[in-house]
Enzyme design. Structure first.
Site, PDB file in Angstrom:
ATOM      1  N   HIS A  59      -4.578  -2.636  -5.138  1.00 39.73           N
ATOM      2  CA  HIS A  59      -4.681  -1.593  -4.116  1.00 39.73           C
ATOM      3  C   HIS A  59      -6.115  -1.062  -4.054  1.00 39.73           C
ATOM      4  O   HIS A  59      -6.365   0.106  -4.357  1.00 39.73           O
ATOM      5  CB  HIS A  59      -3.708  -0.464  -4.416  1.00 39.73           C
ATOM      6  CG  HIS A  59      -2.267  -0.884  -4.438  1.00 39.73           C
ATOM      7  ND1 HIS A  59      -1.704  -1.592  -5.466  1.00 39.73           N
ATOM      8  CD2 HIS A  59      -1.272  -0.698  -3.531  1.00 39.73           C
ATOM      9  CE1 HIS A  59      -0.429  -1.823  -5.211  1.00 39.73           C
ATOM     10  NE2 HIS A  59      -0.123  -1.298  -4.042  1.00 39.73           N
ATOM     11  N   GLU A 244       4.045  -5.719   1.968  1.00 46.56           N
ATOM     12  CA  GLU A 244       3.962  -6.194   0.572  1.00 46.56           C
ATOM     13  C   GLU A 244       5.052  -7.234   0.277  1.00 46.56           C
ATOM     14  O   GLU A 244       4.912  -8.059  -0.624  1.00 46.56           O
ATOM     15  CB  GLU A 244       4.095  -5.017  -0.413  1.00 46.56           C
ATOM     16  CG  GLU A 244       2.881  -4.098  -0.418  1.00 46.56           C
ATOM     17  CD  GLU A 244       2.998  -2.919  -1.384  1.00 46.56           C
ATOM     18  OE1 GLU A 244       1.969  -2.316  -1.690  1.00 46.56           O
ATOM     19  OE2 GLU A 244       4.122  -2.570  -1.826  1.00 46.56           O
TER      20      GLU A 244
HETATM   21  C1  DHB Z   1       3.720   4.238  -3.053  1.00 45.35           C
HETATM   22  C2  DHB Z   1       4.159   2.928  -2.955  1.00 45.35           C
HETATM   23  C3  DHB Z   1       3.272   1.864  -3.102  1.00 45.35           C
HETATM   24  O1  DHB Z   1       3.631   0.561  -2.948  1.00 45.35           O
HETATM   25  C4  DHB Z   1       1.964   2.119  -3.405  1.00 45.35           C
HETATM   26  O2  DHB Z   1       1.172   1.053  -3.634  1.00 45.35           O
HETATM   27  C5  DHB Z   1       1.490   3.421  -3.490  1.00 45.35           C
HETATM   28  C6  DHB Z   1       2.376   4.479  -3.319  1.00 45.35           C
HETATM   29  C7  DHB Z   1       4.652   5.372  -2.913  1.00 45.35           C
HETATM   30  O3  DHB Z   1       5.833   5.169  -2.623  1.00 45.35           O
HETATM   31  O4  DHB Z   1       4.245   6.507  -3.121  1.00 45.35           O
HETATM   32 FE    FE Z   2       1.828  -0.859  -3.136  1.00 46.24          FE
END
Ligand code: DHB
Ligand code: FE
Length: 285
Positions: A59, A244
């Site tokens: 990320h 994703e």
């Molecule tokens: C959230 C989900 C994710 O896949 C991510 O990378 C960051 C945050 C979430 O649900 O807060």
């Molecule tokens: Fe994520």
């Protein structure tokens, strides 16, 4: 020869990591999430692999927006949990498997998938949260993950992202690569991220449970057809971060062409901003 015997699919919410690290797993909100992984932790103990090939997305942690590899394979001996802004998660370092990773890079690139080779990187919640969910909470210094892990990072953050079809076919190439490695290793492949969620914009908070469950059905029963789904459908139906889920098709493509055995299936809303989906599939001989 090495062999892929099973695949695991799971969401990777960072707040799950925080709940584990801050001792909140027994709180009613989180207890419901973690209940879906009780079976899985026992299954991991009973079916310990020699290596996990872990498909996940970074990320903008190891890779900034300056360099964006579509598919990146980790060939390092060790990976350190990343600092994502709150300090690194207090979990053990991840040991790699440079020999198998290099072999897979060689084989998959020769099968016409252009991978980026990564000899050094930190790993964020995309990789460490699935490991924690499946292996439980381990001490940072005295604990150890059950086996070496090959991180395989997919760009699903910055457009353009790879198609489901390309991910599925890449999984097949990874299967060929593993099966041509000259050591009798039991390999598990994990597809992580998803399920439906959108973190920003007017649709933030979007969850589409019906679509998610249909995705799980089709991933099990008709993955090749599911792989034809255009990426815009993921975004429209499952939210901007729902994309994703294309990573799950890499793991599914690496499984045998024979129908797998579904060992475990779990779906729960909410966990932070996302729906949590989880599957364990075993290959049949
Ligand atoms: C959230 C989900 C994710 O896949 C991510 O990378 C960051 C945050 C979430 O649900 O807060
Ligand atoms: Fe994520």
């Amino acid at each position: 020869m090495a062999k892929i015997t099973a695949s695991v699919y799971t969401s990777h919410v960072p707040a799950i990591g925080a709940a584990l690290d801050l001792g909140k797993t027994q709180e009613p909100y989180w207890q419901k999430v973690f209940s879906g992984y009780e079976y899985s932790k026992q299954w991991m103990k009973d079916n310990k692999p020699d290596v996990i090939f872990l498909v996940y997305n970074d990320h903008a942690t190891a890779f900034s927006l300056e360099v964006i590899p579509t598919f990146a394979i980790g060939t390092a001996a060790e990976y350190t949990p990343a600092d994502e802004g709150w300090g690194p998660r207090p979990v053990p370092k991840v040991q790699g498997h440079p020999e198998l990773a290099s072999h897979i890079a060689q084989s998959v690139i020769q099968q016409d998938f252009d991978l980026t080779i990564v000899n050094k990187m930190d790993v964020d919640h995309g990789l460490t949260v699935p490991l924690s969910l499946m292996c439980g909470q381990l001490d940072k210094d005295t604990g150890a993950w059950p086996c070496p892990v090959i991180p395989f990072a997919v760009n699903v953050v910055q457009y353009p992202v790879p198609s489901g079809r390309r991910c599925y076919n890449l999984g097949r190439a990874i299967r060929n690569a593993v099966e041509s490695f000259d050591q009798p290793l039991n390999v598990h492949i994990w597809g992580t991220g998803g399920m439906s969620h959108q973190l920003q914009g007017p649709r933030a908070g979007l969850i589409n449970a019906e679509w998610d469950n249909r995705f799980l059905d089709r991933l099990i029963d008709e993955p090749a057809k599911l792989a034809e789904l255009p990426h815009i459908d993921y975004v429209r139906e499952a939210g901007s971060e729902g994309i994703e889920l294309v990573m799950w098709l890499i793991a599914r493509g690496a499984m045998s062409d024979k129908a797998p055995t579904v060992k475990h299936r779990f779906y729960h809303v909410p966990a932070s901003n996302t729906a949590v989906g989880h599957l364990i599939l075993e290959n049949n001989a």
